[in-house]
Structures are given as C-alpha cells and as structure tokens.
Motif scaffolding. Structure first.
Motif, PDB file in Angstrom:
ATOM      1  N   PHE A  26       0.802  -1.219   0.000  1.00 16.14           N
ATOM      2  CA  PHE A  26       0.000   0.000   0.000  1.00 16.14           C
ATOM      3  C   PHE A  26       0.838   1.275   0.000  1.00 16.14           C
ATOM      4  CE2 PHE A  26      -3.216  -3.045   1.241  1.00 16.14           C
ATOM      5  CZ  PHE A  26      -4.362  -2.563   0.619  1.00 16.14           C
ATOM      6  N   SER A  27       2.143   1.167   0.087  1.00 18.05           N
ATOM      7  CA  SER A  27       2.999   2.342   0.292  1.00 18.05           C
ATOM      8  C   SER A  27       2.902   3.385  -0.810  1.00 18.05           C
ATOM      9  CB  SER A  27       4.455   1.921   0.480  1.00 18.05           C
ATOM     10  OG  SER A  27       4.980   1.386  -0.717  1.00 18.05           O
ATOM     11  N   THR A  28       2.659   2.986  -2.033  1.00 21.79           N
ATOM     12  CA  THR A  28       2.626   3.957  -3.132  1.00 21.79           C
ATOM     13  C   THR A  28       1.213   4.292  -3.607  1.00 21.79           C
ATOM     14  OG1 THR A  28       2.864   2.215  -4.785  1.00 21.79           O
ATOM     15  CG2 THR A  28       4.900   3.233  -3.947  1.00 21.79           C
ATOM     16  N   LEU A  29       0.205   3.724  -2.956  1.00 21.73           N
ATOM     17  CA  LEU A  29      -1.174   3.986  -3.384  1.00 21.73           C
ATOM     18  C   LEU A  29      -1.674   5.297  -2.797  1.00 21.73           C
ATOM     19  CD1 LEU A  29      -2.854   0.478  -3.114  1.00 21.73           C
ATOM     20  CD2 LEU A  29      -2.009   1.644  -5.147  1.00 21.73           C
ATOM     21  N   GLU A  30      -2.018   6.217  -3.672  1.00 19.82           N
ATOM     22  CA  GLU A  30      -2.494   7.525  -3.234  1.00 19.82           C
ATOM     23  C   GLU A  30      -3.822   7.444  -2.495  1.00 19.82           C
ATOM     24  OE1 GLU A  30      -2.453  10.500  -6.291  1.00 19.82           O
ATOM     25  OE2 GLU A  30      -0.497   9.845  -7.015  1.00 19.82           O
ATOM     26  N   ILE A  31      -4.642   6.436  -2.807  1.00 21.56           N
ATOM     27  CA  ILE A  31      -5.942   6.320  -2.156  1.00 21.56           C
ATOM     28  C   ILE A  31      -5.834   5.744  -0.746  1.00 21.56           C
ATOM     29  CG2 ILE A  31      -7.225   6.093  -4.316  1.00 21.56           C
ATOM     30  CD1 ILE A  31      -7.360   3.031  -3.652  1.00 21.56           C
ATOM     31  N   SER A  32      -4.676   5.288  -0.361  1.00 21.13           N
ATOM     32  CA  SER A  32      -4.474   4.669   0.945  1.00 21.13           C
ATOM     33  C   SER A  32      -4.108   5.707   1.999  1.00 21.13           C
ATOM     34  CB  SER A  32      -3.349   3.626   0.854  1.00 21.13           C
ATOM     35  OG  SER A  32      -3.020   3.148   2.125  1.00 21.13           O
ATOM     36  N   ASP A  33      -4.608   5.478   3.213  1.00 21.70           N
ATOM     37  CA  ASP A  33      -4.163   6.304   4.337  1.00 21.70           C
ATOM     38  C   ASP A  33      -3.045   5.594   5.105  1.00 21.70           C
ATOM     39  OD1 ASP A  33      -5.554   4.327   5.660  1.00 21.70           O
ATOM     40  OD2 ASP A  33      -6.990   5.663   6.609  1.00 21.70           O
ATOM     41  N   HIS A  34      -2.601   4.460   4.571  1.00 22.07           N
ATOM     42  CA  HIS A  34      -1.460   3.694   5.081  1.00 22.07           C
ATOM     43  C   HIS A  34      -1.675   3.194   6.510  1.00 22.07           C
ATOM     44  CE1 HIS A  34       0.317   4.955   1.371  1.00 22.07           C
ATOM     45  NE2 HIS A  34       0.092   6.202   1.697  1.00 22.07           N
ATOM     46  N   THR A  35      -2.908   2.813   6.794  1.00 23.87           N
ATOM     47  CA  THR A  35      -3.235   2.241   8.103  1.00 23.87           C
ATOM     48  C   THR A  35      -3.731   0.800   7.973  1.00 23.87           C
ATOM     49  OG1 THR A  35      -5.501   3.093   8.015  1.00 23.87           O
ATOM     50  CG2 THR A  35      -3.834   4.490   9.093  1.00 23.87           C
ATOM     51  N   GLU A  36      -3.627   0.234   6.784  1.00 23.86           N
ATOM     52  CA  GLU A  36      -4.163  -1.105   6.550  1.00 23.86           C
ATOM     53  C   GLU A  36      -3.562  -2.143   7.500  1.00 23.86           C
ATOM     54  OE1 GLU A  36      -4.756   1.361   2.950  1.00 23.86           O
ATOM     55  OE2 GLU A  36      -2.971   0.910   4.130  1.00 23.86           O
ATOM     56  N   HIS A  37      -2.280  -2.018   7.789  1.00 22.15           N
ATOM     57  CA  HIS A  37      -1.641  -2.973   8.700  1.00 22.15           C
ATOM     58  C   HIS A  37      -2.219  -2.857  10.108  1.00 22.15           C
ATOM     59  CE1 HIS A  37       0.617   0.727   9.090  1.00 22.15           C
ATOM     60  NE2 HIS A  37       1.219   0.278  10.185  1.00 22.15           N
ATOM     61  N   TRP A  38      -2.592  -1.638  10.517  1.00 17.26           N
ATOM     62  CA  TRP A  38      -3.214  -1.456  11.824  1.00 17.26           C
ATOM     63  C   TRP A  38      -4.609  -2.074  11.851  1.00 17.26           C
ATOM     64  CZ3 TRP A  38      -1.299   4.183  11.756  1.00 17.26           C
ATOM     65  CH2 TRP A  38      -0.021   4.251  12.328  1.00 17.26           C
ATOM     66  N   VAL A  39      -5.329  -1.974  10.737  1.00  8.79           N
ATOM     67  CA  VAL A  39      -6.658  -2.584  10.654  1.00  8.79           C
ATOM     68  C   VAL A  39      -6.545  -4.093  10.878  1.00  8.79           C
ATOM     69  CG1 VAL A  39      -8.593  -3.107   9.106  1.00  8.79           C
ATOM     70  CG2 VAL A  39      -7.641  -0.781   9.187  1.00  8.79           C
ATOM     71  N   SER A  73     -27.817  -3.305   8.190  1.00  5.51           N
ATOM     72  CA  SER A  73     -28.868  -2.617   8.934  1.00  5.51           C
ATOM     73  C   SER A  73     -30.204  -3.347   8.919  1.00  5.51           C
ATOM     74  CB  SER A  73     -29.037  -1.183   8.423  1.00  5.51           C
ATOM     75  OG  SER A  73     -29.455  -1.170   7.078  1.00  5.51           O
ATOM     76  N   ASP A  74     -30.452  -4.220   7.944  1.00  6.57           N
ATOM     77  CA  ASP A  74     -31.722  -4.951   7.939  1.00  6.57           C
ATOM     78  C   ASP A  74     -31.676  -6.209   8.812  1.00  6.57           C
ATOM     79  OD1 ASP A  74     -30.348  -6.879   6.439  1.00  6.57           O
ATOM     80  OD2 ASP A  74     -31.672  -6.753   4.698  1.00  6.57           O
ATOM     81  N   GLY A  75     -30.540  -6.435   9.490  1.00 10.89           N
ATOM     82  CA  GLY A  75     -30.424  -7.578  10.394  1.00 10.89           C
ATOM     83  C   GLY A  75     -29.917  -8.852   9.761  1.00 10.89           C
ATOM     84  N   THR A  76     -29.680  -8.833   8.472  1.00  4.30           N
ATOM     85  CA  THR A  76     -29.166 -10.022   7.789  1.00  4.30           C
ATOM     86  C   THR A  76     -27.842 -10.450   8.421  1.00  4.30           C
ATOM     87  OG1 THR A  76     -30.209  -9.384   5.714  1.00  4.30           O
ATOM     88  CG2 THR A  76     -28.406 -10.951   5.566  1.00  4.30           C
ATOM     89  N   GLN A  77     -27.707 -11.725   8.679  1.00  4.01           N
ATOM     90  CA  GLN A  77     -26.501 -12.299   9.272  1.00  4.01           C
ATOM     91  C   GLN A  77     -25.692 -13.048   8.212  1.00  4.01           C
ATOM     92  OE1 GLN A  77     -25.766 -12.018  12.800  1.00  4.01           O
ATOM     93  NE2 GLN A  77     -27.330 -10.462  12.485  1.00  4.01           N
ATOM     94  N   GLY A  78     -24.444 -13.347   8.526  1.00  3.19           N
ATOM     95  CA  GLY A  78     -23.633 -14.211   7.675  1.00  3.19           C
ATOM     96  C   GLY A  78     -22.917 -13.520   6.535  1.00  3.19           C
ATOM     97  N   TRP A  79     -22.771 -12.196   6.627  1.00  2.00           N
ATOM     98  CA  TRP A  79     -22.044 -11.458   5.604  1.00  2.00           C
ATOM     99  C   TRP A  79     -20.680 -11.048   6.143  1.00  2.00           C
ATOM    100  CZ3 TRP A  79     -23.102  -9.604   0.538  1.00  2.00           C
ATOM    101  CH2 TRP A  79     -24.237 -10.198  -0.036  1.00  2.00           C
ATOM    102  N   TYR A  80     -19.708 -10.987   5.246  1.00  2.00           N
ATOM    103  CA  TYR A  80     -18.327 -10.711   5.624  1.00  2.00           C
ATOM    104  C   TYR A  80     -17.739  -9.635   4.723  1.00  2.00           C
ATOM    105  CZ  TYR A  80     -18.756 -14.832   8.447  1.00  2.00           C
ATOM    106  OH  TYR A  80     -19.180 -15.721   9.406  1.00  2.00           O
ATOM    107  N   GLY A  81     -16.729  -8.973   5.255  1.00  2.00           N
ATOM    108  CA  GLY A  81     -15.985  -7.990   4.484  1.00  2.00           C
ATOM    109  C   GLY A  81     -14.647  -8.575   4.057  1.00  2.00           C
ATOM    110  N   LEU A  82     -14.270  -8.309   2.837  1.00  2.00           N
ATOM    111  CA  LEU A  82     -12.972  -8.721   2.300  1.00  2.00           C
ATOM    112  C   LEU A  82     -12.050  -7.512   2.374  1.00  2.00           C
ATOM    113  CD1 LEU A  82     -12.371 -10.432  -1.162  1.00  2.00           C
ATOM    114  CD2 LEU A  82     -10.902  -8.663  -0.261  1.00  2.00           C
ATOM    115  N   GLY A  83     -10.896  -7.708   2.958  1.00  2.00           N
ATOM    116  CA  GLY A  83      -9.909  -6.652   2.931  1.00  2.00           C
ATOM    117  C   GLY A  83      -9.274  -6.423   4.284  1.00  2.00           C
TER     118      GLY A  83
END
Length: 176
Positions: A26-39, A73-83
């Motif tokens: 992520f070091s050269t990506l302008e769209i990054s705030d360079h906190t991905e490792h902390w996440v 927000s509708d209460g649906t379960q079983g969804w995940y985030g990639l990244g």
C-alpha cells in the motif's frame, strides 16, 4: 499464478511478515491512508479475523488477505468484508491476489457465509463476480467502489457496517 505459491492460514510467526507485505503493497497507493496494517492487527486483537490467509513463495510471505464479519442494517446475518488484500510489488500481476481472493471466497462459502462485500477498485473486483447493487451501501463510500457477492443469489437491503477495527484510532500504535 506462479506454481510455487502456497496459500494457507496465517500462523503467529507470519504476523510481522503480514505487516511488511501490507505496508509495502500500500505504500505507493495515493488512495491509501497507510493504516491497513493497523486494521489487520486490530481485527486480530478483536478476534474478528474470520479468515486470514497468506500466500507463500519459497518460505516467504508474499501476500495476505483478511475477511471479517460485517453487520447489515436490515439484520441479515452471515455477511463478511474482504480486505485488506495485499501482495508484495515484485509478486504482483502474477495471479497471487486472485488466488487469495478465490481461496478466501471458497473458504467463506464452506463456512456457510451468505455473502461478502468490499470497498475496492471498480475495474478489478467484477472479474470475481462482485457487483454494485443499489439496495446495499456503506456510508461515505461511492457506490461504484462498494461491491457485493452473494453465495445464494439473495442480497440484503440497507447499510453495511464494517467491523469497528476499520475505524479504530491509530494513535499509540507503533509505527512500522
């Protein structure tokens, strides 16, 4: 993909290498705030890394992907985030990121996940079956950068909230 790449679950001794891969990717990506490792660290510390996979070449960690639960927000379960997903620059454009995504999605499906979502580049993620849908969004994210994938063809409706680790304060965390 390079045939000498192995994808496996992260191990404790991989953690410093995952940090290095993530920072470097992520070091050269302008769209990054360079906190991905902390996440990633905050997700791990919260016990919210449902899947944390590494790509290994000749004993070296060259890529990483994280999956964590999201709420809808509708209460649906079983969804995940990639990244985040990251690959060392010298190993990019060799199919490693794709292999990490495909393996992660396969494992999510085996866990009986309902679907997966992410914030990402509009020209990259549709190749994996991710799409933009009007009925699901994330506050503050342009619709064209928010993607979803349903394992059963049904989609929730409302707002997605990624794990709080994505928004945790970064003060006090060591700079790497």
């Amino acid at each position: 993909m390079n045939s000498d790449i192995t994808i496996r679950d992260e191990r404790t001794d991989d953690i410093p290498f995952i940090t290095k891969v993530t920072l470097t990717a992520f070091s050269t990506l302008e769209i990054s705030d360079h906190t991905e490792h902390w996440v990633i660290d905050a997700l791990r510390d919260a016990g919210a890394l449902t899947l944390s996979l590494v790509a290994v070449s000749d004993g070296q960690v060259v890529g990483h992907i994280a999956f964590s639960p999201v709420s809808v927000s509708d209460g649906t379960q079983g969804w995940y985030g990639l990244g985040p997903v990251s690959v060392l620059p010298d190993f990019q454009s060799q199919g490693i990121g794709s292999a990490l995504i495909n393996e992660g999605m396969s494992r999510l499906k085996a866990l009986k996940a309902k679907g997966c979502c992410l914030v990402g580049h509009p020209s990259y993620y549709p190749r994996f079956g991710f799409k933009n849908i009007a009925q699901l969004s994330v506050d503050g994210i342009p619709q064209e950068a928010f993607f979803v994938y349903s394992f059963d063809g049904t989609y929730p409706s409302g707002k997605v909230q990624f794990h709080p680790a994505f928004f945790a304060p970064k003060e006090g965390l060591p700079k790497v």
